[in-house]
Scaffold this motif. Structure first.
Motif, short mmCIF file in Angstrom:
data_model
loop_
_atom_site.label_atom_id
_atom_site.label_comp_id
_atom_site.label_asym_id
_atom_site.label_seq_id
_atom_site.Cartn_x
_atom_site.Cartn_y
_atom_site.Cartn_z
N ILE A 1 -2.92 -6.49 -1.25
CA ILE A 1 -3.87 -7.15 -0.35
C ILE A 1 -4.01 -8.63 -0.71
O ILE A 1 -4.02 -9.49 0.17
N VAL B 1 0.84 -1.20 0.00
CA VAL B 1 0.00 0.00 0.00
C VAL B 1 0.88 1.25 0.00
O VAL B 1 0.59 2.22 -0.72
N VAL C 1 -2.74 -1.51 -4.84
CA VAL C 1 -3.26 -1.80 -3.50
C VAL C 1 -3.94 -3.17 -3.49
O VAL C 1 -3.73 -3.98 -2.58
N TYR D 1 -3.13 2.82 -9.10
CA TYR D 1 -3.03 2.84 -7.64
C TYR D 1 -3.95 1.76 -7.05
O TYR D 1 -3.54 0.97 -6.20
N ARG D 2 -5.14 1.73 -7.53
CA ARG D 2 -6.11 0.75 -7.03
C ARG D 2 -5.65 -0.68 -7.31
O ARG D 2 -5.79 -1.56 -6.47
N THR E 1 0.95 3.92 -2.97
CA THR E 1 0.61 5.32 -2.66
C THR E 1 1.67 6.27 -3.17
O THR E 1 1.36 7.31 -3.76
#
Length: 128
Positions: free
Chosen positions: A60, A28, A56, A52-53, A32
């Protein structure tokens, strides 16, 4: 000092948990920083946000895989009781659902669907 097999397995499970948490946190943070640099360069949120999404989401997903591995090691190898295996099954189902949902969200398709290909424009040779 000799550690028992149970202690070693417990320790390995805890290391996998720590690795999973670190992968998520670092992933993350890296996503970022990349997002902020991309946004600063382009000043276009629509262009900077999707990568970015995805970054992330990938962090995860990988972290969840490691956390599930730690749970499996601890629950099955350390305390193989019916209750611990039941709790493990519930945890795995929830995390698998999360992983599946994230994968669908990132890829934009169900796993069994073929990948979408962008059609290329054939260069015309002028012949008919």
């Amino acid at each position: 000092m000799v550690a028992s097999t149970k202690e070693v397995v417990q320790w390995i499970g805890s290391l996998l948990d720590l690795a999973g948490v670190l992968v998520i946190a670092v992933g993350v943070a890296v996503a970022t920083v990349a997002f902020l640099l991309r946004y600063r360069r382009t000043r276009n949120l629509d262009e900077a946000y999707p990568p970015y999404r995805q970054g992330v989401g990938r962090a995860i997903l990988l972290g969840l895989e490691l956390l599930v591995g730690g749970d499996i090691i601890r629950s099955v190898a350390v305390e193989p009781t019916f209750q611990s295996v039941g709790v493990l099954a519930l945890i795995v189902v929830v995390r698998t659902f999360l992983s599946f949902s994230l994968e669908v969200e990132l890829e934009g398709r169900l796993p069994w669907q073929p990948k979408r290909t962008i059609p290329t424009v054939a260069s015309g040779s002028g012949r008919t």
